[in-house]
Write a protein that holds these residues in place. Structure first.
Motif, PDB file in Angstrom:
ATOM      1  N   UNK A 101       0.817  -1.263   0.021  1.00  0.00           N
ATOM      2  CA  UNK A 101       0.031  -0.143   0.026  1.00  0.00           C
ATOM      3  C   UNK A 101       0.919   1.397   0.009  1.00  0.00           C
ATOM      4  N   UNK A 102       0.256   2.563  -0.264  1.00  0.00           N
ATOM      5  CA  UNK A 102       1.127   3.655  -0.246  1.00  0.00           C
ATOM      6  C   UNK A 102       1.576   3.860   1.299  1.00  0.00           C
ATOM      7  N   UNK A 103       1.043   3.308   2.259  1.00  0.00           N
ATOM      8  CA  UNK A 103       1.750   3.452   3.480  1.00  0.00           C
ATOM      9  C   UNK A 103       2.715   2.509   3.524  1.00  0.00           C
ATOM     10  N   UNK A 104       2.666   1.486   3.025  1.00  0.00           N
ATOM     11  CA  UNK A 104       4.015   0.388   3.123  1.00  0.00           C
ATOM     12  C   UNK A 104       5.278   1.101   2.404  1.00  0.00           C
ATOM     13  N   UNK A 105       4.714   1.566   1.179  1.00  0.00           N
ATOM     14  CA  UNK A 105       5.850   2.607   0.419  1.00  0.00           C
ATOM     15  C   UNK A 105       6.151   3.633   1.318  1.00  0.00           C
ATOM     16  N   UNK A 106       5.582   4.423   1.851  1.00  0.00           N
ATOM     17  CA  UNK A 106       5.932   5.712   2.746  1.00  0.00           C
ATOM     18  C   UNK A 106       6.986   5.056   4.009  1.00  0.00           C
ATOM     19  N   UNK A 107       6.807   3.751   4.323  1.00  0.00           N
ATOM     20  CA  UNK A 107       7.898   3.443   5.415  1.00  0.00           C
ATOM     21  C   UNK A 107       8.889   3.152   4.794  1.00  0.00           C
ATOM     22  N   UNK A 108       9.091   2.401   3.450  1.00  0.00           N
ATOM     23  CA  UNK A 108      10.289   1.872   2.729  1.00  0.00           C
ATOM     24  C   UNK A 108      11.000   3.245   2.470  1.00  0.00           C
ATOM     25  N   UNK A 109      10.385   4.281   1.932  1.00  0.00           N
ATOM     26  CA  UNK A 109      11.373   5.548   1.423  1.00  0.00           C
ATOM     27  C   UNK A 109      11.928   6.084   2.523  1.00  0.00           C
ATOM     28  N   UNK A 110      11.437   5.790   3.957  1.00  0.00           N
ATOM     29  CA  UNK A 110      12.035   6.354   4.944  1.00  0.00           C
ATOM     30  C   UNK A 110      13.129   5.374   5.778  1.00  0.00           C
ATOM     31  N   UNK A 111      13.090   4.149   4.997  1.00  0.00           N
ATOM     32  CA  UNK A 111      14.083   3.107   5.712  1.00  0.00           C
ATOM     33  C   UNK A 111      15.509   3.358   5.612  1.00  0.00           C
ATOM     34  N   UNK A 112      16.161   4.499   5.671  1.00  0.00           N
ATOM     35  CA  UNK A 112      17.287   5.063   5.290  1.00  0.00           C
ATOM     36  C   UNK A 112      18.369   3.870   5.653  1.00  0.00           C
ATOM     37  N   UNK A 113      18.227   3.257   6.676  1.00  0.00           N
ATOM     38  CA  UNK A 113      19.172   2.371   7.266  1.00  0.00           C
ATOM     39  C   UNK A 113      19.571   1.126   6.332  1.00  0.00           C
ATOM     40  N   UNK A 114      18.134   1.084   5.470  1.00  0.00           N
ATOM     41  CA  UNK A 114      18.210  -0.133   4.747  1.00  0.00           C
ATOM     42  C   UNK A 114      19.141   0.054   3.538  1.00  0.00           C
ATOM     43  N   UNK A 115      19.608   1.345   3.108  1.00  0.00           N
ATOM     44  CA  UNK A 115      20.469   1.602   2.093  1.00  0.00           C
ATOM     45  C   UNK A 115      21.926   0.978   2.303  1.00  0.00           C
ATOM     46  N   UNK A 116      22.040   0.850   3.489  1.00  0.00           N
ATOM     47  CA  UNK A 116      23.614   0.268   3.517  1.00  0.00           C
ATOM     48  C   UNK A 116      23.686  -1.019   3.131  1.00  0.00           C
ATOM     49  N   UNK A 117      24.602  -1.214   2.133  1.00  0.00           N
ATOM     50  CA  UNK A 117      24.954  -2.582   1.378  1.00  0.00           C
ATOM     51  C   UNK A 117      24.671  -2.437   0.068  1.00  0.00           C
TER      52      UNK A 117
END
Length: 266
Positions: free
Chosen positions: A103-119
Motif C-alpha cells: 500500500x502507499x503507507x507501506x511505500x511511505x515506510x520503505x522510503x524512510x528506511x534509510x538504514x536499509x540503504x547500507x550495503x
C-alpha cells in the motif's frame, strides 16, 4: 471463436492499463514504457543541452520535484528515469511475502528506511564490477552532532524532514537533508523524497559538489496494481574534463542503486 475471445480479453486488459496510465502520463510514454525491456525509460541532459523533461508524471509531487531546483545556475547534469513496478514484483522480492505491504503507507515506510540503504550494490562501469555503494547509512540528530538515530517510520511521511549520513563508495562521507511529502487521501496516492547534499561531496581531494548543488528526487505514484517510480537527479559541479565523465557515471549508477533499494526493501 475462442481465439477471438482471447484477443478481445487481451485488448480489454491492455485498454485498462492504458486508461490507468493515461491519468498521469501520456499514451505514447505509456506504450514506450511497457515495450521497453526493463520497463524503464531515461533521458539525460548535460552542460549546454536544452533540458526537456518528457517522463514526468502529471501529479502534484512529481511537479514539485521538477520545481525543486532553485539555484540561479542551472545543473550541469540532469537525468530523469521512469520505472514501471508491479506490486506482485514487490511481493516476490520480499523476504516475507505474507507480510509484504504494498500500500502507499507501506511505500511511505520503505522510503524512510534509510538504514536499509547500507550495503546496496551498484555496477561500476569504470571498474567493470559490482561494488557496494553505501557502506554506512543512517539518520542523524543534527548537522552539528551527527549522532545516529533510528529510522522514523511512524505515521505519514508528509512534511517530515531529516538529515542522514552515508559512507559513499565514491564520495566518502556524505550528509544529506531529506524532505518528504505524502498524499494518501486523494487519487493518485503518492510519496516523494528529495535528497539534497547538506555538505560538500568530495571526489578524492577535489570538491566535486558544493552544499545544495545536488538533488535526488524519488516520486512513487500508485496506479492500481503497479507503481510508477519517477527519479529526477540534478547536479551542478565544476567543469573539470577528466572528472566530468566519472561523475556522470557515478550519478547514473545512483539512480539504479536507489531504485534497487526501493524495489527490494519490502
Amino acid at each position: 471463436m475462442n481465439l477471438r475471445k482471447t484477443c478481445l480479453t487481451l485488448s480489454l486488459i491492455f485498454s485498462s492499463v492504458c486508461a490507468a496510465f493515461s491519468e498521469v502520463i501520456s499514451e505514447s510514454v505509456m506504450e514506450e514504457l511497457l515495450a521497453s525491456p526493463n520497463r524503464c525509460l531515461q533521458n539525460t541532459f548535460m552542460n549546454s543541452d536544452e533540458v526537456r523533461l518528457s517522463l514526468t508524471p502529471d501529479t502534484e509531487l512529481a511537479s514539485m520535484a521538477v520545481r525543486g531546483w532553485t539555484l540561479d545556475a542551472k545543473p550541469r547534469f540532469t537525468t530523469e528515469k521512469l520505472f514501471y513496478l508491479k506490486k506482485a514484483t514487490m511481493v516476490a522480492n520480499s523476504d516475507a511475502p505474507e507480510k509484504c505491504d504494498t500500500s502507499i503507507n507501506g511505500v511511505s515506510k520503505v522510503v524512510r528506511s534509510i538504514s536499509k540503504m547500507k550495503g546496496v550494490q551498484y555496477y561500476s562501469n569504470g571498474d567493470k564490477k559490482w561494488e557496494t555503494l553505501y557502506h554506512k547509512s543512517n539518520l542523524i540528530d543534527s548537522l552539528k552532532d551527527k549522532n545516529a538515530i533510528p529510522d522514523d517510520l511512524e505515521g505519514s511521511a508528509d512534511g517530515k524532514s531529516f538529515y542522514c549520513i552515508q559512507e559513499d563508495n565514491s564520495f566518502g562521507t556524505c550528509v544529506y537533508k531529506l524532505d518528504y511529502s505524502q498524499r494518501d487521501k486523494e487519487i493518485p496516492n503518492e510519496v516523494s523524497v528529495c535528497f539534497t547534499n547538506a555538505e560538500s561531496l568530495k571526489y578524492g581531494p577535489i570538491t566535486a559538489v558544493k552544499p545544495g548543488n545536488m538533488k535526488i528526487n524519488l516520486v512513487v505514484t500508485e496506479q492500481d496494481t503497479f507503481y510508477l517510480v519517477y527519479m529526477l537527479v540534478q547536479v551542478k559541479y565544476p567543469s573539470v574534463p577528466f572528472l566530468e565523465s566519472r561523475l556522470n557515471r557515478s550519478f547514473n549508477a545512483r539512480v539504479d542503486a536507489i531504485y534497487k533499494w526501493f524495489s527490494m526493501s519490502f
